[in-house]
Design a protein around this motif. Structure first.
Motif, PDB file in Angstrom:
ATOM      1  N   GLU A 109     -70.659  55.479  46.584  1.00 33.07           N
ATOM      2  CA  GLU A 109     -70.725  55.254  48.108  1.00 33.07           C
ATOM      3  C   GLU A 109     -69.423  55.431  49.004  1.00 33.07           C
ATOM      4  O   GLU A 109     -69.506  56.140  49.188  1.00 33.07           O
ATOM      5  CB  GLU A 109     -71.132  54.361  48.288  1.00 33.07           C
ATOM      6  N   MET A 110     -68.586  54.693  48.611  1.00 33.38           N
ATOM      7  CA  MET A 110     -67.299  54.932  49.103  1.00 33.38           C
ATOM      8  C   MET A 110     -66.461  56.476  48.143  1.00 33.38           C
ATOM      9  O   MET A 110     -66.219  57.401  49.452  1.00 33.38           O
ATOM     10  CB  MET A 110     -65.906  53.465  48.726  1.00 33.38           C
ATOM     11  N   CYS A 113     -69.046  59.012  48.366  1.00 31.52           N
ATOM     12  CA  CYS A 113     -69.574  60.037  48.793  1.00 31.52           C
ATOM     13  C   CYS A 113     -69.256  60.008  50.101  1.00 31.52           C
ATOM     14  O   CYS A 113     -69.474  61.182  51.181  1.00 31.52           O
ATOM     15  CB  CYS A 113     -71.234  59.529  48.274  1.00 31.52           C
ATOM     16  N   ASP A 114     -68.618  58.910  50.524  1.00 36.22           N
ATOM     17  CA  ASP A 114     -68.711  58.659  52.060  1.00 36.22           C
ATOM     18  C   ASP A 114     -67.343  60.466  52.634  1.00 36.22           C
ATOM     19  O   ASP A 114     -67.298  60.598  52.993  1.00 36.22           O
ATOM     20  CB  ASP A 114     -67.104  57.582  52.535  1.00 36.22           C
ATOM     21  N   ARG A 115     -66.668  60.470  51.194  1.00 35.97           N
ATOM     22  CA  ARG A 115     -65.428  60.930  50.984  1.00 35.97           C
ATOM     23  C   ARG A 115     -66.205  63.140  50.960  1.00 35.97           C
ATOM     24  O   ARG A 115     -65.706  64.204  51.484  1.00 35.97           O
ATOM     25  CB  ARG A 115     -64.044  60.849  50.948  1.00 35.97           C
ATOM     26  N   PRO A 151     -71.128  63.110  52.416  1.00 34.31           N
ATOM     27  CA  PRO A 151     -71.253  61.296  53.398  1.00 34.31           C
ATOM     28  C   PRO A 151     -73.517  61.724  53.836  1.00 34.31           C
ATOM     29  O   PRO A 151     -73.215  60.656  53.909  1.00 34.31           O
ATOM     30  CB  PRO A 151     -70.823  61.727  55.217  1.00 34.31           C
ATOM     31  N   GLU A 152     -73.713  63.103  53.830  1.00 33.06           N
ATOM     32  CA  GLU A 152     -74.828  63.421  53.895  1.00 33.06           C
ATOM     33  C   GLU A 152     -76.003  63.048  53.032  1.00 33.06           C
ATOM     34  O   GLU A 152     -76.472  62.012  53.435  1.00 33.06           O
ATOM     35  CB  GLU A 152     -75.295  64.460  54.114  1.00 33.06           C
ATOM     36  N   VAL A 191     -75.458  59.495  52.129  1.00 30.49           N
ATOM     37  CA  VAL A 191     -75.383  58.010  52.249  1.00 30.49           C
ATOM     38  C   VAL A 191     -75.626  57.343  53.806  1.00 30.49           C
ATOM     39  O   VAL A 191     -75.498  57.861  54.349  1.00 30.49           O
ATOM     40  CB  VAL A 191     -73.855  57.403  52.328  1.00 30.49           C
ATOM     41  N   ILE A 211     -77.215  54.865  56.622  1.00 30.88           N
ATOM     42  CA  ILE A 211     -76.925  54.277  57.834  1.00 30.88           C
ATOM     43  C   ILE A 211     -77.266  52.861  56.962  1.00 30.88           C
ATOM     44  O   ILE A 211     -79.079  53.208  57.455  1.00 30.88           O
ATOM     45  CB  ILE A 211     -76.370  54.774  58.886  1.00 30.88           C
TER      46      ILE A 211
END
Length: 94
Positions: A79-80, A82-84, A87-88, A90, A92
């Motif tokens: 997940e970390m 993916c944020d970079r 991001p689509e 992960v 909310i």
């Protein structure tokens, strides 16, 4: 000049026509119909006897959708990343 270290790619993008999807070597897929995503820490599937070495990397979106059944630390690392990278993928959390 020292030789460069090989880079480990933790998320790889694949383009098939208009479709884009991502895979990760942190998880892999066996041949089972259910429970087919395994962490990279598992060498084989006890149910179908397939090994990690002969199996494809798992799709990131499938890992994230099955995350409650998987290795929490590896999912958190994914997940970390993916944020970079994507991001689509992960969701909310609310």
């Amino acid at each position: 000049m020292s030789p460069s270290k090989p880079r480990l790619v933790l998320i790889e993008q694949h383009n098939i026509g208009r479709d884009i999807f991502y895979t990760t070597p942190l998880f892999w897929d066996c041949e089972c119909e259910e429970g087919y995503i395994h962490s990279c820490l598992e060498e084989d599937c006890l149910a179908c006897k397939v090994t990690q070495e002969e199996s494809p990397d798992a799709r990131v979106d499938e890992v994230l959708s099955c995350s409650t059944d998987l290795n929490g630390k590896l999912v958190a690392a994914l997940e970390m990343i993916c944020d970079r990278v994507c991001p689509e993928l992960v969701s909310i959390p609310f």
